[in-house]
Design an enzyme around this catalytic site. Structure first.
Site, PDB file in Angstrom:
ATOM      1  N   HIS A  68      13.810  65.767 -34.123  1.00  0.00           N
ATOM      2  CA  HIS A  68      14.036  67.145 -33.662  1.00  0.00           C
ATOM      3  C   HIS A  68      13.108  68.105 -34.418  1.00  0.00           C
ATOM      4  O   HIS A  68      12.407  68.916 -33.806  1.00  0.00           O
ATOM      5  CB  HIS A  68      15.509  67.487 -33.893  1.00  0.00           C
ATOM      6  CG  HIS A  68      15.890  68.906 -33.632  1.00  0.00           C
ATOM      7  ND1 HIS A  68      16.833  69.256 -32.699  1.00  0.00           N
ATOM      8  CD2 HIS A  68      15.498  70.079 -34.204  1.00  0.00           C
ATOM      9  CE1 HIS A  68      16.978  70.568 -32.697  1.00  0.00           C
ATOM     10  NE2 HIS A  68      16.195  71.090 -33.607  1.00  0.00           N
ATOM     11  N   GLU A  69      13.120  67.998 -35.746  1.00  0.00           N
ATOM     12  CA  GLU A  69      12.295  68.917 -36.537  1.00  0.00           C
ATOM     13  C   GLU A  69      10.808  68.681 -36.288  1.00  0.00           C
ATOM     14  O   GLU A  69      10.011  69.640 -36.277  1.00  0.00           O
ATOM     15  CB  GLU A  69      12.617  68.773 -38.019  1.00  0.00           C
ATOM     16  CG  GLU A  69      14.074  69.040 -38.383  1.00  0.00           C
ATOM     17  CD  GLU A  69      14.603  70.354 -37.856  1.00  0.00           C
ATOM     18  OE1 GLU A  69      13.841  71.346 -37.877  1.00  0.00           O
ATOM     19  OE2 GLU A  69      15.762  70.395 -37.420  1.00  0.00           O
ATOM     20  N   GLU A 104      14.624  75.443 -29.636  1.00  0.00           N
ATOM     21  CA  GLU A 104      15.764  74.601 -29.998  1.00  0.00           C
ATOM     22  C   GLU A 104      16.182  73.646 -28.881  1.00  0.00           C
ATOM     23  O   GLU A 104      16.515  72.486 -29.138  1.00  0.00           O
ATOM     24  CB  GLU A 104      16.949  75.467 -30.438  1.00  0.00           C
ATOM     25  CG  GLU A 104      16.705  76.248 -31.714  1.00  0.00           C
ATOM     26  CD  GLU A 104      16.344  75.380 -32.917  1.00  0.00           C
ATOM     27  OE1 GLU A 104      16.523  74.143 -32.855  1.00  0.00           O
ATOM     28  OE2 GLU A 104      15.870  75.949 -33.911  1.00  0.00           O
ATOM     29  N   MET A 142      15.340  72.365 -41.261  1.00  0.00           N
ATOM     30  CA  MET A 142      14.546  73.522 -40.864  1.00  0.00           C
ATOM     31  C   MET A 142      13.097  73.116 -40.730  1.00  0.00           C
ATOM     32  O   MET A 142      12.540  72.457 -41.601  1.00  0.00           O
ATOM     33  CB  MET A 142      14.699  74.644 -41.893  1.00  0.00           C
ATOM     34  CG  MET A 142      13.956  75.908 -41.518  1.00  0.00           C
ATOM     35  SD  MET A 142      14.572  76.613 -39.967  1.00  0.00           S
ATOM     36  CE  MET A 142      13.169  77.592 -39.480  1.00  0.00           C
ATOM     37  N   GLU A 143      12.474  73.587 -39.648  1.00  0.00           N
ATOM     38  CA  GLU A 143      11.179  73.096 -39.204  1.00  0.00           C
ATOM     39  C   GLU A 143       9.986  73.781 -39.847  1.00  0.00           C
ATOM     40  O   GLU A 143       8.933  73.939 -39.202  1.00  0.00           O
ATOM     41  CB  GLU A 143      11.072  73.238 -37.688  1.00  0.00           C
ATOM     42  CG  GLU A 143      11.027  74.674 -37.162  1.00  0.00           C
ATOM     43  CD  GLU A 143      12.357  75.274 -36.787  1.00  0.00           C
ATOM     44  OE1 GLU A 143      12.374  76.264 -36.037  1.00  0.00           O
ATOM     45  OE2 GLU A 143      13.394  74.738 -37.242  1.00  0.00           O
ATOM     46  N   GLU A 165      15.538  81.116 -41.708  1.00  0.00           N
ATOM     47  CA  GLU A 165      15.890  81.397 -40.309  1.00  0.00           C
ATOM     48  C   GLU A 165      17.254  82.074 -40.209  1.00  0.00           C
ATOM     49  O   GLU A 165      18.212  81.581 -40.813  1.00  0.00           O
ATOM     50  CB  GLU A 165      15.887  80.095 -39.506  1.00  0.00           C
ATOM     51  CG  GLU A 165      15.947  80.318 -38.012  1.00  0.00           C
ATOM     52  CD  GLU A 165      15.749  79.012 -37.246  1.00  0.00           C
ATOM     53  OE1 GLU A 165      14.985  79.005 -36.270  1.00  0.00           O
ATOM     54  OE2 GLU A 165      16.377  78.016 -37.624  1.00  0.00           O
ATOM     55  N   GLY A 191      21.370  71.646 -40.908  1.00  0.00           N
ATOM     56  CA  GLY A 191      20.999  70.243 -40.920  1.00  0.00           C
ATOM     57  C   GLY A 191      19.568  70.077 -41.389  1.00  0.00           C
ATOM     58  O   GLY A 191      19.248  69.187 -42.180  1.00  0.00           O
ATOM     59  N   HIS A 195       9.508  70.490 -33.351  1.00  0.00           N
ATOM     60  CA  HIS A 195       9.294  71.916 -33.612  1.00  0.00           C
ATOM     61  C   HIS A 195       7.874  72.231 -34.072  1.00  0.00           C
ATOM     62  O   HIS A 195       7.435  73.384 -33.970  1.00  0.00           O
ATOM     63  CB  HIS A 195      10.253  72.405 -34.695  1.00  0.00           C
ATOM     64  CG  HIS A 195      11.609  72.782 -34.199  1.00  0.00           C
ATOM     65  ND1 HIS A 195      11.802  73.609 -33.125  1.00  0.00           N
ATOM     66  CD2 HIS A 195      12.856  72.461 -34.664  1.00  0.00           C
ATOM     67  CE1 HIS A 195      13.103  73.775 -32.943  1.00  0.00           C
ATOM     68  NE2 HIS A 195      13.763  73.089 -33.854  1.00  0.00           N
TER      69      HIS A 195
END
Length: 829
Positions: free
Chosen positions: A299-300, A322, A267-268, A127, A265, A303
């Site tokens: 959070h991930e 995001e 990545m999805e 990304e 931190g 996604h």
């Protein structure tokens, strides 16, 4: 603009001309174990239709050997980032054979050798646009396609990708695996992980869907991997999303891999999420660290739907994934895991990032104008993440929770495996809520800046809520009074909508009146004089942690804005940090106080303030309960404070020699922090640091050793660090950060100021010659605290034609410096 910096205009034109049907990518990673080999063979076959006879394919690598179009080899026309492709028909099969380069910066295919066992580990990070460093592709999010990966690697390695392995064959010393085709996804979320990773596994089941869950880390970190907690949180997240999204998890398996030297931190990547190894705790960890990791896991996972299933068309709408994921991380933590106070950390720390970013001259709307990839790279910021999440929390209050989730469900069903813009989301949310969200979107998503709300007595005896930069807010006002136990508790709550600069509110007088109680909206809050006096005397008596978080936030914002004396903030930090029971709030206060000293106090006031702060955290360390999170937090604060003040150097060495307070576990990371403090103040030499390295000869230990060496306050040490930063291109991203941090350690301006002019002299060269990730770290990390704006203003005036992304970074750093100087002048009075 360089050919590597893709623009929105040209990629949109390519999307109109090209429709991708499939990718087949073959990677030969057998040579990765030989550190002398810098590259790897990569072959990509793309099937697509086209309405043009020529286009380009993106690739950043060592070389392109052959290009075949519909069975015919064509001349290789390659400028280092784009491969020209001609002779296209309506239906095309293009094969590109090339050589990629292993990364040491965390961009592309990163190669890491573990010093503990000499094993090699690989992982990808793309990304926003680094898939082209590994395979030739159409590098833009709106050209989705199924991907089939075939990877050849050493026989004893695990090989992971977005899907499960479909075919497997072995040969002498190596094996080749072919993964099942992915569902249609964007290039930037494809993934390859390879190496002798340690594995823990479980499953999650809902009705007829069973999802294999796996967690991986390096073999030498296996003893530190608390996989049970990670898998528990993963299952809790899967439960929540199954209940609320009503769209089955679409990507088959769910792997989570903790990887070394990571730039982010996490990545999805669908089915193969990657995380920083900082989340594998080598020693004791506070509740705040565990909560932060849970938030990132959730959070991930969000996604998988917001970003992977449905993807923004271009990086203008980065917030569509995001902001939602940031919001969901806190929501699911609070409602589905043990971390029920996750919104406290969000209100205090996450939003602090947003408030900071939103006050810079380079602030932008949540829906940003992203003209190219360099701009996209810099927009992974506090606006896109934390402000966007804050605004979504306000949106939920505005339209109602049921309408919000029903809108999300419709959004997934309508746009699965497609690409969207803001209008697509608003259509679904308007339909479910019955509200026209056009004005709301304009006020919150298409404007920039942050309102400040305060309470002012009116001339007729009532009160007015006053807001700068007026916006529509749904907010609550809480009245707090002292109960029989002497605690400050909420006795009344009023919820209302405000839109104007001044809103009348009938309120009784209370010792503490808290605007934006429960943190419903996004705005800086000022405490009125009576409330400030109450807080100054009795902040520790406010029992609700979210209320305390909002108060600490209000105090910090007022300090940064020069409306609260930095000395008053420091006084409260010294007094009330010792009684702060919320780990996230304690961590924030212990971070903010040194910032107040170094940035907002005038230089003559700093030595005394440093000494006082060191004594405060030293005393708190010894008063804290043994083996508690507070004890660990104060130990870390002592290490940070002791890098700025030498008065406890002898005591710190005694701690390192075995005289630690009862219950304090001196794990390797804490030991390195204490040694770095001694090095920065001249109380540790190279032999001390070498001895510590012999205790912790790991990758993390070697990086910490590098930082401590560069922290020593000697001119020749700083000269060597400076030369390494710019000349040693073998430094990894982590090693570069460590060298920069060591160079800056202790704020020894007499040693670093000779490099101020050099910094500005090499900015453009650095930006041109280094990758944007590495260049960004150098530009930000070495920006000089000159005490004057003259040098930076001179550079900006004579470099109006510099790349926009570079100028943005310099302008932001200038604004931070200008704020520092402005607030320092206020604190002189």
């Amino acid at each position: 603009m360089s050919s590597a910096n893709l623009s929105r205009t040209e990629t949109a034109a390519r999307a109109r001309a090209v429709d991708v049907h499939s990718y087949h990518v073959e990677l030969d990673l057998r040579g990765a174990v030989d550190s002398r080999r810098r590259g790897f063979p990569t072959v990509t076959t793309i099937e697509f239709t086209a309405s043009t006879t020529e286009t380009w394919i993106d690739f950043l690598g060592d070389s392109v050997e052959t290009v075949t179009v519909n069975g015919n080899r064509i001349p290789v026309v390659y400028d280092g980032s784009r491969i020209a492709v001609s002779g296209l028909g309506e239906i095309n099969v293009v094969t590109v054979a090339a050589t990629g380069r292993y990364s040491r910066s965390g961009e592309g295919l990163h190669r890491f050798v573990d010093p503990v066992d000499d094993e090699t580990y690989l992982y990808t990070q793309y990304e926003p646009a680094d898939a082209r460093r590994v395979f030739a592709c159409f590098e833009q999010p709106d050209l989705k396609a199924p991907f089939t990966f075939t990877v050849t690697a050493p026989e004893h390695w695990r090989i992971l990708s977005n899907q499960a392995i479909e075919q497997h064959r072995r040969a002498e010393g190596h094996r080749t695996v072919t993964f099942a085709p992915t569902l249609p996804i964007s290039t930037y979320i494809t993934a390859i992980v390879a190496g002798p990773y340690h594995r823990a596994e479980s499953t999650w089941t809902r009705h007829d869907l069973t999802v294999p869950l796996q967690v991986f880390c390096r073999a030498s970190l296996a003893e530190h991997l608390d996989a049970d907690e990670i898998l528990t949180i993963t299952a809790q997240g899967m439960d929540f999303y199954a209940d609320h999204f009503d769209y089955p998890y679409p990507f088959g398996k769910y792997d989570q891999v903790f990887v070394p030297e990571y730039n982010l931190g996490a990545m999805e990547n669908p089915g193969c999420v990657t995380f920083t190894e900082a989340y594998v705790f080598r020693g004791a960890a506070t509740a705040a660290q565990h909560q932060a990791r849970a938030n990132t896991i959730l959070h991930e996972m969000a996604h998988m739907w917001f970003g992977d299933l449905v993807t923004m068309k271009w990086w203008d709408d980065l917030w569509l994934k995001e902001s939602f994921a940031d919001y969901m991380g806190s929501l699911v933590s609070a409602e589905a895991t043990e971390f029920t106070d996750a919104w406290v950390a969000f209100a205090n720390r996450r939003k602090a990032w947003a408030y900071l970013q939103d006050q810079l001259p380079t602030t932008h709307p949540i829906v940003a104008d992203i003209v190219d990839l360099e701009a996209a790279k810099l927009n992974f910021d506090g606006i896109t993440y934390a402000k966007g999440a804050s605004v979504l929390k306000q949106l939920v209050a505005y339209v109602g929770r049921d309408a919000f989730f029903e809108g999300a469900r419709r959004y997934f069903r309508a746009h699965a495996y497609g690409n969207t813009t803001l209008a697509d989301l608003l259509t679904e949310l308007s339909a479910t809520s019955g509200r026209d969200l056009t004005e709301w979107a304009h006020a919150w998503l298409q404007t920039s800046g942050v309102s400040t709300v305060s309470l002012e007595p009116a001339t007729d005896g009532g009160y007015d809520i006053v807001q700068t930069d007026p916006r529509p807010h749904r907010l609550a006002v809480g009245l707090y009074d002292v109960d029989a136990a002497g605690d400050l508790v909420r006795t009344r709550r009023i919820e209302l909508d405000i839109t104007d600069a001044r809103t009348r509110l009938d309120l009784p007088a209370a010792p503490l009146t808290l605007l934006n109680d429960d943190d419903l909206t996004y705005a800086k809050v000022r405490l009125d004089e009576r409330s400030l006096a109450t807080v100054d005397a009795s902040l520790d008596r406010v029992r609700d942690p979210l209320a305390r978080g909002l108060i600490w936030s209000a105090l910090w914002n007022a300090t940064r804005d020069g409306e609260l004396a930095a000395s008053r903030y420091l006084s409260m930090a010294q007094r009330f940090s010792r009684t702060e029971t919320n780990a996230a709030l304690l961590t924030a206060v212990l971070s903010n106080a040194p910032t107040a000293i170094e940035h907002y106090l005038p230089p003559p006031a700093r030595p005394a303030a440093r000494a006082a702060w060191l004594e405060a955290v030293w005393d708190a360390l010894h008063a804290a309960a043994p083996s508690s999170g507070a004890q660990l937090a104060f130990a870390r604060a002592v290490a940070a404070a002791a890098a700025m003040d030498e008065h406890r150097a002898t005591d710190i060495r005694a701690v390192l020699d075995g005289a630690a307070p009862d219950g304090l576990a001196l794990d390797p990371d804490l030991r390195w922090s204490l040694w770095t403090a001694l090095a920065a103040t001249g109380y540790a030499d190279e032999s001390d640091l070498d001895d510590e390295l012999s205790r912790d000869d790991t990758a993390t230990g070697r990086t910490a050793h590098l930082r401590a060496l560069a922290a020593r306050p000697r001119a020749e040490v700083k000269a060597h660090a400076w030369a390494s930063i710019f000349a040693d291109h073998t430094l990894t991203n982590d090693q570069l950060d460590a060298t920069i941090a060591g160079f800056r350690a202790g704020s020894r301006r007499e040693l670093t100021s000779p490099y101020d002019a050099d910094y500005f002299a090499v900015l453009r060269e650095t930006w041109t010659e280094r990758s944007i990730e590495i260049a960004r770290r150098i530009v930000l990390g070495l920006f000089p605290d000159t005490g004057s704006l003259d040098a930076v203003d001179g550079w900006l005036a004579t470099n109006t034609d510099a790349p926009a992304a570079l100028r943005r970074l310099v302008i932001e750093q200038r604004d931070h410096l200008a704020r520092d100087l402005r607030v320092q002048r206020v604190n002189q009075t």
